[in-house]
Design an enzyme around this catalytic site. Structure first.
Site, PDB file in Angstrom:
ATOM      1  N   LYS A 153       0.847  -1.198   0.000  1.00 37.96           N
ATOM      2  CA  LYS A 153       0.000   0.000   0.000  1.00 37.96           C
ATOM      3  C   LYS A 153       0.878   1.242   0.000  1.00 37.96           C
ATOM      4  CE  LYS A 153      -3.951  -2.217   0.197  1.00 37.96           C
ATOM      5  NZ  LYS A 153      -5.011  -2.108  -0.820  1.00 37.96           N
ATOM      6  N   LYS A 179       1.327  -9.781  -3.238  1.00 33.44           N
ATOM      7  CA  LYS A 179       0.310  -9.771  -4.282  1.00 33.44           C
ATOM      8  C   LYS A 179       0.215  -8.390  -4.923  1.00 33.44           C
ATOM      9  CE  LYS A 179      -4.712  -9.933  -4.832  1.00 33.44           C
ATOM     10  NZ  LYS A 179      -4.794  -8.492  -5.163  1.00 33.44           N
ATOM     11  N   ASP A 181      -2.056  -5.651  -6.797  1.00 32.11           N
ATOM     12  CA  ASP A 181      -3.488  -5.417  -6.784  1.00 32.11           C
ATOM     13  C   ASP A 181      -4.007  -5.305  -8.203  1.00 32.11           C
ATOM     14  OD1 ASP A 181      -5.853  -5.384  -5.420  1.00 32.11           O
ATOM     15  OD2 ASP A 181      -5.346  -3.687  -4.147  1.00 32.11           O
ATOM     16  N   GLU A 182      -5.331  -5.128  -8.333  1.00 29.39           N
ATOM     17  CA  GLU A 182      -5.989  -5.291  -9.625  1.00 29.39           C
ATOM     18  C   GLU A 182      -5.533  -4.301 -10.692  1.00 29.39           C
ATOM     19  OE1 GLU A 182      -8.360  -2.143  -7.601  1.00 29.39           O
ATOM     20  OE2 GLU A 182      -7.469  -4.045  -6.957  1.00 29.39           O
ATOM     21  N   HIS A 271      -8.434 -12.427  -9.300  1.00 28.11           N
ATOM     22  CA  HIS A 271      -9.002 -11.231  -8.684  1.00 28.11           C
ATOM     23  C   HIS A 271     -10.326 -10.955  -9.369  1.00 28.11           C
ATOM     24  CE1 HIS A 271      -9.544  -7.197  -7.154  1.00 28.11           C
ATOM     25  NE2 HIS A 271      -8.465  -7.328  -6.398  1.00 28.11           N
ATOM     26  N   LYS A 312     -14.369  -4.507   4.247  1.00 25.95           N
ATOM     27  CA  LYS A 312     -14.871  -3.214   3.770  1.00 25.95           C
ATOM     28  C   LYS A 312     -15.800  -3.333   2.572  1.00 25.95           C
ATOM     29  CE  LYS A 312     -10.958  -2.380   0.658  1.00 25.95           C
ATOM     30  NZ  LYS A 312      -9.793  -1.533   0.330  1.00 25.95           N
ATOM     31  N   GLN A 362      -5.872 -12.362   2.994  1.00 22.28           N
ATOM     32  CA  GLN A 362      -5.055 -11.305   2.399  1.00 22.28           C
ATOM     33  C   GLN A 362      -5.394  -9.960   3.041  1.00 22.28           C
ATOM     34  OE1 GLN A 362      -5.852  -9.329  -1.371  1.00 22.28           O
ATOM     35  NE2 GLN A 362      -4.772  -7.943   0.003  1.00 22.28           N
ATOM     36  N   GLY A 365      -3.862  -2.783   4.107  1.00 22.28           N
ATOM     37  CA  GLY A 365      -3.715  -1.760   5.133  1.00 22.28           C
ATOM     38  C   GLY A 365      -3.565  -2.342   6.520  1.00 22.28           C
TER      39      GLY A 365
END
Length: 417
Positions: A153, A179, A181-182, A271, A312, A362, A365
């Site tokens: 992040k 990993k 991210d998308e 994903h 979230k 996974q 944050g």
């Protein structure tokens, strides 16, 4: 054929039928039965005009065969499709039938594909996963605990060196997987090939220091031929995993990548970016359960399925979807579900109580936001997961793992939004 020919509530689906459950609200002036008949007609071989076909096509007609009671978002109806309608091994063709024009028909105000029961012959025409949940022991050293992954992040904007450093800190802190991210693919600030080579160099260093196998879920999402080239590059650099944004690339592209990864011995991490365009509204679209089925047929080894309401993101029957992914399916390998999105050590206990330990966990944050940095955040997450597996409370484990104590002090057990 008339629309009424596509409705037969006395019909019992044959074992060779693909049986789909829809939930629909009929269009203005139509009954549920009339709307269901139009769904079966449009998704097989009917049309709005009366025809006099030269041959008998009724054997290739779908049949609306069961109409349930009305619910909050419509009425459940079952449509049975003869297997002869489908091209073996082509998800694109199958989905053009069962989730194609019918989603935009005036005959339905709303319609949602809820579930599918796949006949053995059609299901076995697809490869399914190469590894499935066996990645835990075949490619990693997770054993009986959930494999642990993290996304650096911020998920885009880090330089290659920063990305690789974050991966190293996460690996030595106890996580199994770095990993992408998308939306991190091949940008100027972090080019694909440099990121792969430098991150895997840091992986090798972390493996040497920890004595555990580590790896990297590399996002190869791109135009189909480029995805294959990128997968080959990952294999050449010694990686064991690729990641594909399966909805945005399309199922045919996933099938192409799966065919090449068979030869490269690479596992596919799926994903689900863009899934909510199809599954978020409860009254319309395609359910996450069905998307997970398509992914298993196409051959992914793990797929994000949600956090049972603890993260979230919105969720849809995460536990039920996970159970299906793990279950027997005409001899195809299982799929390892992935829980992700807003997770941190304080909610791991509740997460695993709800979903079981046969998942990948996974956190982004919830690792890098630790007051003492990424390595400490990784140690906290690993400790939280191991505490659950050992049957020990988080509070008790925190007494001997200061990084976990700090995480609990910072985040408690609250779910982020």
């Amino acid at each position: 054929m008339e629309y009424a020919d596509f409705l037969d509530e006395t019909y019992e689906p044959d074992e060779a039928d693909l049986v789909c459950t829809f939930r629909l609200v009929p269009g203005a002036g139509l009954s549920v039965g009339e709307a269901a008949a139009r769904v079966a007609s449009e998704s097989s071989n009917g049309t709005w005009a009366t025809l006099a076909p030269e041959s008998d096509v009724a054997q290739y007609s779908a049949v609306a065969c069961d109409i349930g009671p009305a619910g909050d978002h419509g009425t459940e109806v079952t449509v049975a499709y003869p297997e002869a309608l489908f091209e073996d091994g082509s998800l694109a063709q199958v989905l053009s039938c069962i989730a194609g024009n019918i989603l935009g028909m005036k005959a339905v105000e709303t319609i949602r594909l809820l579930d599918c029961e796949w006949p053995a012959g059609l299901a076995r025409s697809f490869p399914g996963p190469q590894f499935g949940s066996a990645v835990r022991s075949e490619l990693l050293d997770a054993g009986d605990r959930p494999p642990l992954a993290t996304v650096p992040k911020p998920k885009v904007g880090l330089s290659t060196a920063e990305h690789a450093r974050v991966g190293y800190e996460a690996w030595v802190g106890g996580l199994d997987l770095l990993k992408d991210d998308e939306n991190l693919t091949d940008q100027d600030f972090n080019p694909f090939e440099r990121r792969v080579s430098e991150s895997l160099e840091m992986r090798d260093r972390a493996e040497s220091e920890t004595g555990e196998r580590k790896d990297y879920l590399v996002n190869v999402t791109a135009e189909t031929d480029e995805m294959v080239r990128r997968a080959e590059y990952v294999a050449d650099q010694g990686g064991s995993f690729v990641m594909v944004d399966v909805v945005t690339t399309g199922w045919s592209a996933v099938q192409t990548v799966r065919r090449r990864t068979e030869d490269l011995d690479l596992a596919i991490h799926a994903h689900r970016a863009m899934h909510a365009a199809l599954d978020r509204l409860p009254q319309h679209g395609v359910s996450m359960r069905c998307l997970a089925q398509f992914a298993r047929l196409a051959g992914v080894d793990h797929i994000h399925t949600g956090t049972a309401g603890l993260g979230k993101l919105e969720n849809e029957d995460t536990a039920g979807i996970n159970e299906w992914l793990r279950g027997e399916f005409h001899g195809l390998r299982d799929v390892l579900p992935v829980a992700s999105g807003g997770l941190h050590p304080g909610i791991v206990d509740d997460l695993l109580a709800a979903l079981g330990t046969d998942v990948m966990v996974q956190a982004g944050g919830g690792v890098h936001g630790h007051p003492n940095g990424t390595e400490a955040g990784a140690r906290a997450l690993r400790a939280a997961v191991e505490a659950h597996v050992d049957g020990e409370s988080l509070e008790s484990r925190a007494e001997t793992v200061p990084e976990l104590a700090t995480a609990l002090e910072k985040w408690g057990t609250e779910t982020p939004r």
